[in-house]
Scaffold this active site. Structure first.
Site, mmCIF file in Angstrom:
data_model
loop_
_atom_site.group_PDB
_atom_site.id
_atom_site.type_symbol
_atom_site.label_atom_id
_atom_site.label_comp_id
_atom_site.label_asym_id
_atom_site.label_seq_id
_atom_site.Cartn_x
_atom_site.Cartn_y
_atom_site.Cartn_z
ATOM 1 N N ARG A 101 0.879 -1.178 0.000
ATOM 2 C CA ARG A 101 0.000 0.000 0.000
ATOM 3 C C ARG A 101 0.914 1.225 0.000
ATOM 4 O O ARG A 101 1.756 1.377 0.895
ATOM 5 C CB ARG A 101 -0.896 0.012 1.235
ATOM 6 C CG ARG A 101 -1.575 1.354 1.451
ATOM 7 C CD ARG A 101 -2.626 1.317 2.533
ATOM 8 N NE ARG A 101 -3.787 0.566 2.100
ATOM 9 C CZ ARG A 101 -4.967 0.575 2.731
ATOM 10 N NH1 ARG A 101 -5.133 1.287 3.833
ATOM 11 N NH2 ARG A 101 -5.987 -0.122 2.279
ATOM 12 N N HIS A 128 -7.710 0.815 -5.936
ATOM 13 C CA HIS A 128 -7.860 -0.060 -4.764
ATOM 14 C C HIS A 128 -8.527 -1.364 -5.231
ATOM 15 O O HIS A 128 -9.676 -1.658 -4.893
ATOM 16 C CB HIS A 128 -8.708 0.629 -3.691
ATOM 17 C CG HIS A 128 -8.578 0.023 -2.325
ATOM 18 N ND1 HIS A 128 -7.791 -1.084 -2.058
ATOM 19 C CD2 HIS A 128 -9.145 0.361 -1.135
ATOM 20 C CE1 HIS A 128 -7.879 -1.389 -0.777
ATOM 21 N NE2 HIS A 128 -8.686 -0.535 -0.199
ATOM 22 N N GLN A 131 -10.240 -3.947 -2.809
ATOM 23 C CA GLN A 131 -11.527 -3.492 -2.300
ATOM 24 C C GLN A 131 -12.635 -3.828 -3.299
ATOM 25 O O GLN A 131 -13.706 -4.326 -2.926
ATOM 26 C CB GLN A 131 -11.485 -1.983 -2.047
ATOM 27 C CG GLN A 131 -12.777 -1.423 -1.511
ATOM 28 C CD GLN A 131 -13.103 -1.956 -0.123
ATOM 29 O OE1 GLN A 131 -12.263 -1.939 0.759
ATOM 30 N NE2 GLN A 131 -14.314 -2.443 0.065
ATOM 31 N N ASP A 223 -17.531 6.823 -0.138
ATOM 32 C CA ASP A 223 -16.202 6.731 0.476
ATOM 33 C C ASP A 223 -15.908 8.102 1.085
ATOM 34 O O ASP A 223 -16.626 9.087 0.814
ATOM 35 C CB ASP A 223 -15.167 6.366 -0.608
ATOM 36 C CG ASP A 223 -13.759 6.169 -0.054
ATOM 37 O OD1 ASP A 223 -13.596 6.014 1.172
ATOM 38 O OD2 ASP A 223 -12.802 6.169 -0.867
ATOM 39 N N CYS A 263 -16.419 1.333 1.557
ATOM 40 C CA CYS A 263 -15.184 0.562 1.730
ATOM 41 C C CYS A 263 -14.694 0.613 3.168
ATOM 42 O O CYS A 263 -13.981 -0.282 3.611
ATOM 43 C CB CYS A 263 -14.115 1.084 0.779
ATOM 44 S SG CYS A 263 -13.762 2.840 0.989
ATOM 45 N N ARG A 291 -13.414 -9.080 2.256
ATOM 46 C CA ARG A 291 -12.010 -8.816 1.919
ATOM 47 C C ARG A 291 -11.161 -10.055 2.194
ATOM 48 O O ARG A 291 -10.263 -10.396 1.425
ATOM 49 C CB ARG A 291 -11.466 -7.637 2.763
ATOM 50 C CG ARG A 291 -12.149 -6.292 2.526
ATOM 51 C CD ARG A 291 -11.784 -5.703 1.181
ATOM 52 N NE ARG A 291 -10.344 -5.601 1.001
ATOM 53 C CZ ARG A 291 -9.600 -4.564 1.392
ATOM 54 N NH1 ARG A 291 -10.165 -3.518 1.946
ATOM 55 N NH2 ARG A 291 -8.297 -4.536 1.163
HETATM 56 N N1 CP Z 1 -11.151 -0.438 3.037
HETATM 57 C C1 CP Z 1 -9.862 -0.451 3.406
HETATM 58 O O1 CP Z 1 -8.958 -0.653 2.601
HETATM 59 O O2 CP Z 1 -9.650 -0.225 4.730
HETATM 60 P P1 CP Z 1 -8.252 -0.006 5.441
HETATM 61 O O3 CP Z 1 -7.726 1.336 5.021
HETATM 62 O O4 CP Z 1 -8.560 -0.079 6.907
HETATM 63 O O5 CP Z 1 -7.316 -1.103 5.012
HETATM 64 N N1 NVA Z 2 -10.225 6.639 -0.601
HETATM 65 C C1 NVA Z 2 -9.783 6.169 0.692
HETATM 66 C C2 NVA Z 2 -9.958 4.694 0.811
HETATM 67 C C3 NVA Z 2 -9.551 4.088 2.117
HETATM 68 C C4 NVA Z 2 -9.695 2.599 2.140
HETATM 69 C C5 NVA Z 2 -8.324 6.550 0.887
HETATM 70 O O1 NVA Z 2 -7.545 6.428 -0.065
HETATM 71 O O2 NVA Z 2 -7.981 7.000 1.972
#
Ligand code: CP
Ligand code: NVA
Length: 313
Positions: A101, A128, A131, A223, A263, A291
């Site tokens: 990530r 993502h 997700q 989101d 998400c 997930r």
């Molecule tokens: N939805 C998601 O990716 O959550 P986190 O940021 O907690 O991993």
């Molecule tokens: N759009 C959000 C998603 C978190 C899972 C972010 O990037 O912070």
């Protein structure tokens, strides 16, 4: 050559279908994947915070019989000038797969160019994909099929929206994206998904009026308004997105059978109200649980190359 998950396009329609089938099988077994990849090792690099992705991947890795190795960015030589390419080459000698990530999509793609193991995008500023797999699984569980579904995505045209747009293109459902002006999803991602919809069905619709997007929708998805890395824009975005809150009035405009997806993490009171998050139409906890299954299926598929999961029994 190793198969990666860089964006949802890496899997394509067949790969997504296989992932969903395998994930559903794993779910019926309570997440038991019988140590199918015993002895494997998976590295995890998180340059941004995470609750769901971090824990679901570690649980998935452990369930498959592998060792999860969390690599803290501040403990890696990557942070002291070792190149991404050299890091990829070295980690490939120890690991079965690497989950990352980070901020720029280009970093994940650079890793993949030099790795000989699968690289999994666990969220970048642009995508993502993990997700979206759980989102599509949740829709399929609810409605039995994705054919003819209308999903409304309300809010920022961000990483989560991009992966959902790619999902709609491959799986042939309609995604109506409603954002404030200036916050639309990436035009190239939209155009590519629209081309896929012409083959697979469904459509990608863009607009600014939330009521148009949600009319007759089978699911409303939202989101956060400010994603990780955009904290400085939070106040300005709160003003711009004020009309993009998913509340009971908006849910009432959707189809009677409509569900609510997010998400997570949610900023309750901003993009969604408590009554919707906690109400009978909400499927956000199932979505988060999914997930785990889609990631077990994904790691299994990418590491073994066995798309249909025959050897899983
Ligand atoms: N939805 C998601 O990716 O959550 P986190 O940021 O907690 O991993
Ligand atoms: N759009 C959000 C998603 C978190 C899972 C972010 O990037 O912070």
């Amino acid at each position: 050559m190793a198969r990666h998950l860089l964006t949802l396009d890496s899997l394509g329609r067949d790969g997504i279908r296989h992932n969903l089938d395998l994930a559903a099988r794993i779910k019926t077994r309570g997440g038991d994947t019988r140590d199918a990849l015993a002895g494997g090792r998976v590295g995890l690099i998180f340059d941004k915070p995470s609750t769901r992705t971090r824990v679901s991947f570690e649980a998935a890795i452990w369930g498959l019989g592998m060792l999860p190795i969390a690599l803290r960015p501040d403990e890696l030589q990557l942070g002291r000038g070792e190149t991404i390419a050299d890091t990829a080459r070295v980690l490939s000698r120890y690991l079965s797969a690497l989950v990352i990530r980070t901020f720029e999509q280009a970093r994940v793609e650079e890793l993949a160019r030099h790795a000989t193991i699968p690289i999994v995008n666990a969220l970048t500023d642009e995508h993502h994909p993990c997700q979206a797999l759980a989102d599509v699984m949740t829709l399929q569980e609810e409605f039995g099929s994705l054919d003819g579904l209308r999903v409304a995505f309300i809010g920022d045209g961000n990483n989560v929206s991009h992966s959902l747009i790619q999902a709609a293109g491959h799986m042939g459902f309609t995604l109506a994206v409603s954002t404030p002006a200036g916050y639309e999803p990436d035009a190239a991602i939209v155009a590519a998904a629209q081309a896929n919809c012409r083959v697979n069905g469904g459509a990608i619709e863009l607009g600014h009026d939330v009521r148009v997007a949600v009319r007759g929708a089978d699911a409303i998805y939202t989101d956060v308004w400010a994603s990780m890395g955009q904290e400085k824009e939070r106040e300005e975005r709160a003003r711009t997105f004020a009309g993009y809150c998913v509340n009971a009035d908006l849910m009432a405009l959707a189809a009677p059978r409509a569900i609510f997806l997010h998400c997570l993490p949610a900023h309750r009171g901003d993009e969604v109200t408590d009554d919707v998050m906690d109400g009978p139409q909400s499927r956000v906890w199932d979505e988060a649980e999914n997930r785990w299954y889609t990631e077990q299926a994904l790691l299994y598929m990418l590491i073994t190359g066995d798309e249909t999961g025959e050897s899983l029994g």
